[in-house]
Design an enzyme around this catalytic site. Structure first.
Site, PDB file in Angstrom:
ATOM      1  N   SER A  10       0.820  -1.221   0.000  1.00  0.00           N
ATOM      2  CA  SER A  10       0.000   0.000   0.000  1.00  0.00           C
ATOM      3  C   SER A  10       0.847   1.261   0.000  1.00  0.00           C
ATOM      4  O   SER A  10       0.347   2.349   0.269  1.00  0.00           O
ATOM      5  CB  SER A  10      -0.924   0.025   1.218  1.00  0.00           C
ATOM      6  OG  SER A  10      -1.758  -1.102   1.202  1.00  0.00           O
TER       7      SER A  10
ATOM      8  N   SER B 176       5.892  -1.909   3.959  1.00  0.00           N
ATOM      9  CA  SER B 176       6.001  -3.133   4.752  1.00  0.00           C
ATOM     10  C   SER B 176       7.329  -3.829   4.463  1.00  0.00           C
ATOM     11  O   SER B 176       7.873  -4.512   5.337  1.00  0.00           O
ATOM     12  CB  SER B 176       4.835  -4.073   4.457  1.00  0.00           C
ATOM     13  OG  SER B 176       4.929  -4.621   3.154  1.00  0.00           O
ATOM     14  N   SER B 177       7.857  -3.639   3.251  1.00  0.00           N
ATOM     15  CA  SER B 177       9.119  -4.313   2.923  1.00  0.00           C
ATOM     16  C   SER B 177      10.272  -3.739   3.744  1.00  0.00           C
ATOM     17  O   SER B 177      11.076  -4.489   4.296  1.00  0.00           O
ATOM     18  CB  SER B 177       9.414  -4.233   1.423  1.00  0.00           C
ATOM     19  OG  SER B 177       9.505  -2.903   0.979  1.00  0.00           O
TER      20      SER B 177
ATOM     21  N   ASP C 191      12.797   4.613   2.425  1.00  0.00           N
ATOM     22  CA  ASP C 191      12.000   3.706   3.249  1.00  0.00           C
ATOM     23  C   ASP C 191      12.780   3.153   4.437  1.00  0.00           C
ATOM     24  O   ASP C 191      12.311   3.168   5.582  1.00  0.00           O
ATOM     25  CB  ASP C 191      11.492   2.524   2.408  1.00  0.00           C
ATOM     26  CG  ASP C 191      10.601   2.975   1.268  1.00  0.00           C
ATOM     27  OD1 ASP C 191      10.193   4.145   1.269  1.00  0.00           O
ATOM     28  OD2 ASP C 191      10.320   2.157   0.383  1.00  0.00           O
TER      29      ASP C 191
HETATM   30  P1  ADP Z   1       5.218  -2.167   0.422  1.00  0.00           P
HETATM   31  O1  ADP Z   1       6.619  -2.080   0.903  1.00  0.00           O
HETATM   32  O2  ADP Z   1       4.722  -0.899  -0.155  1.00  0.00           O
HETATM   33  O3  ADP Z   1       4.270  -2.703   1.437  1.00  0.00           O
HETATM   34  P2  ADP Z   1       6.445  -4.052  -1.376  1.00  0.00           P
HETATM   35  O4  ADP Z   1       5.947  -4.719  -2.608  1.00  0.00           O
HETATM   36  O5  ADP Z   1       7.658  -3.229  -1.453  1.00  0.00           O
HETATM   37  O6  ADP Z   1       5.204  -3.228  -0.788  1.00  0.00           O
HETATM   38  O7  ADP Z   1       6.726  -5.158  -0.268  1.00  0.00           O
HETATM   39  C1  ADP Z   1       5.737  -6.109   0.051  1.00  0.00           C
HETATM   40  C2  ADP Z   1       6.368  -7.483   0.164  1.00  0.00           C
HETATM   41  O8  ADP Z   1       7.181  -7.569   1.350  1.00  0.00           O
HETATM   42  C3  ADP Z   1       5.355  -8.600   0.357  1.00  0.00           C
HETATM   43  O9  ADP Z   1       4.853  -9.054  -0.886  1.00  0.00           O
HETATM   44  C4  ADP Z   1       6.166  -9.666   1.056  1.00  0.00           C
HETATM   45  O10 ADP Z   1       6.964 -10.363   0.133  1.00  0.00           O
HETATM   46  C5  ADP Z   1       7.100  -8.843   1.923  1.00  0.00           C
HETATM   47  N1  ADP Z   1       6.588  -8.683   3.298  1.00  0.00           N
HETATM   48  C6  ADP Z   1       6.237  -7.551   3.922  1.00  0.00           C
HETATM   49  N2  ADP Z   1       5.871  -7.776   5.204  1.00  0.00           N
HETATM   50  C7  ADP Z   1       5.995  -9.107   5.394  1.00  0.00           C
HETATM   51  C8  ADP Z   1       5.775  -9.991   6.512  1.00  0.00           C
HETATM   52  N3  ADP Z   1       5.354  -9.537   7.697  1.00  0.00           N
HETATM   53  N4  ADP Z   1       6.011 -11.301   6.322  1.00  0.00           N
HETATM   54  C9  ADP Z   1       6.443 -11.773   5.132  1.00  0.00           C
HETATM   55  N5  ADP Z   1       6.666 -11.005   4.075  1.00  0.00           N
HETATM   56  C10 ADP Z   1       6.446  -9.689   4.171  1.00  0.00           C
HETATM   57 MG    MG Z   2       8.296  -1.615  -0.314  1.00  0.00          MG
END
Ligand code: ADP
Ligand code: MG
Length: 389
Positions: free
Chosen positions: A124, A128-129, A173
């Protein structure tokens, strides 16, 4: 405290998976960028703050050279030894990437077992990455007693994402997730990596930031991101500067005259004016004039919409509706093509603003948005509290 549920969940997942208590719990936040979009890879300025939503890594020791990681997201744990970039794929690649990056920098990374949970919405634009990389990196540094100063950590987490996973993102980030402080926004110079903690106490000013997740499907994000980076690099080359950071706001008109491509001119105008808006925002926040940053946020959105062309209908509607509902300013935050909008509102206007955006989405048959207010939380660290069992 936000994070406690994710923390107790991570500890429980660890116990279930590995049959013992973790040695500790480490957390790192998602982030929103208050202002300064796509400026990071132009050596420019950004101003993120840490979200209350966090990722938690429950971690404990394993034999040397062995790592096993599980996540509440995934069915199966993943084990790996010393790997090279790309060898571990999928979500566990972010973890293997951190191990690789630390080892590649010469650190003796301890073997570890890690269980992950997260409150950061995935995909979003809230990073989260980076939260995942930062939580894991902080855990490994502490478990191994590695001598890695905080100011070097973001670049190593970034290498995990850029080189190991293969996602070409800037330093924003990971810097935010690792270096932010509660009650502050992080003014980061992406060229020198110097940071300044800027007071950002919304509650004291009677204000709030409403984050509105557009829930718009992300499309063509990687290709469009790559195209924007290429345009910026091409513009810097034509202008004979190391990066667009080197075009000052008062040199913009002259620079635009030297570029013949209309698209590239628009891209340059966004980056140069956006860098200046970050500096102006910082100046206002330094002197406690929080409310007055609103017009800068809104101008940033217009620049992303018209010049950088990275917004979609859902985020434009959220911005317009929030402003019509009385927001002091609003803009998309994150890389674009979906993701979240942030609106600076009076603290008592969260419900009314959310309802207005929901109604505007319903009228257009968009997937409903999700909205919540946020405060500036702390960066990555070890949780000293014992989690609930
Ligand atoms: P964003 O960083 O904007 O949320 P990204 O595509 O850069 O989106 O990163 C999302 C990816 O990070 C997910 O598809 C997954 O592979 C990994 N990820 C994020 N949080 C977790 C988690 N808690 N456990 C496992 N994988 C995660
Ligand atoms: Mg990301």
């Amino acid at each position: 405290m936000t994070g406690l549920k994710a923390a107790s969940d991570a500890a429980a997942l660890y116990r279930r998976q590995f049959g013992s208590d973790p040695a500790g719990l480490w957390t790192a936040p998602g982030r929103v960028n208050l202002i300064g979009e796509h400026t990071d890879y132009n050596d420019g300025f950004v101003l993120p703050f840490a979200l209350p939503q966090r990722t938690v890594a429950a971690a404990g020791p394993a034999p040397a050279g062995e790592w096993t990681v599980c996540s509440a997201f995934a069915d199966e744990p993943v084990s790996f030894g010393a790997t090279a970039p790309g060898e571990v794929t999928g979500w566990a690649g972010y973890v293997a990437g951190v191990v690789w990056s630390l080892r590649d920098a010469g650190f003796d990374v301890p073997g570890a077992r890690i269980a992950l949970t997260s409150e950061v919405p995935v995909g979003s634009g809230l990073s989260s990455s980076a939260a995942l990389e930062s939580a894991v990196l902080t855990a490994l540094v502490d478990l191994g007693g590695l001598d890695l100063p905080v100011d070097r950590r973001p670049a190593l987490a970034q290498r995990a994402e850029n080189v190991y996973v293969g996602a070409p993102t800037g330093i924003l980030d990971q810097s935010a997730s690792i270096r932010c402080r509660a009650g502050h926004a992080l003014f980061l110079d992406c060229r020198t990596l110097e940071v300044e903690q800027i007071p950002f106490d919304l509650a004291a000013a009677g204000l709030a930031i409403l984050v509105i997740n557009s829930n718009a499907p992300h499309q063509h994000v990687d290709g469009e991101y790559g195209a924007r980076r290429k345009s910026c690099e091409e513009a810097a080359r034509q202008l004979g500067v190391p990066a667009l950071r080197d075009v000052p706001a008062d040199g913009l008109a002259a620079a635009l005259e030297r570029l013949d491509d209309a698209v590239i001119r628009r891209r340059v105008r966004h980056i140069v004016t956006e860098n200046q808006r970050v500096l102006d925002t910082v100046e206002l926040l330094r002197t406690g004039r929080l409310r007055e940053i609103g017009p800068l946020l809104t101008a940033s959105h217009a620049s992303m919409r018209d010049d950088f062309e990275i917004t979609v209908a859902q985020v434009d509607v959220a911005v317009e509706t929030a402003l019509a509902a009385g927001a002091h300013g609003a803009r998309m935050t994150g890389g674009g093509f979906g993701g979240c909008v942030l609106a600076l509102i009076d603290a008592d206007r969260a419900g009314a603003t959310t309802e207005a955006v929901e109604a505007a989405y319903a009228q257009r048959s968009f997937t409903p948005p999700t909205a919540w207010t946020v405060t500036a939380g702390p960066g990555a660290g070890r949780l000293s509290d014992e989690p609930d069992r």
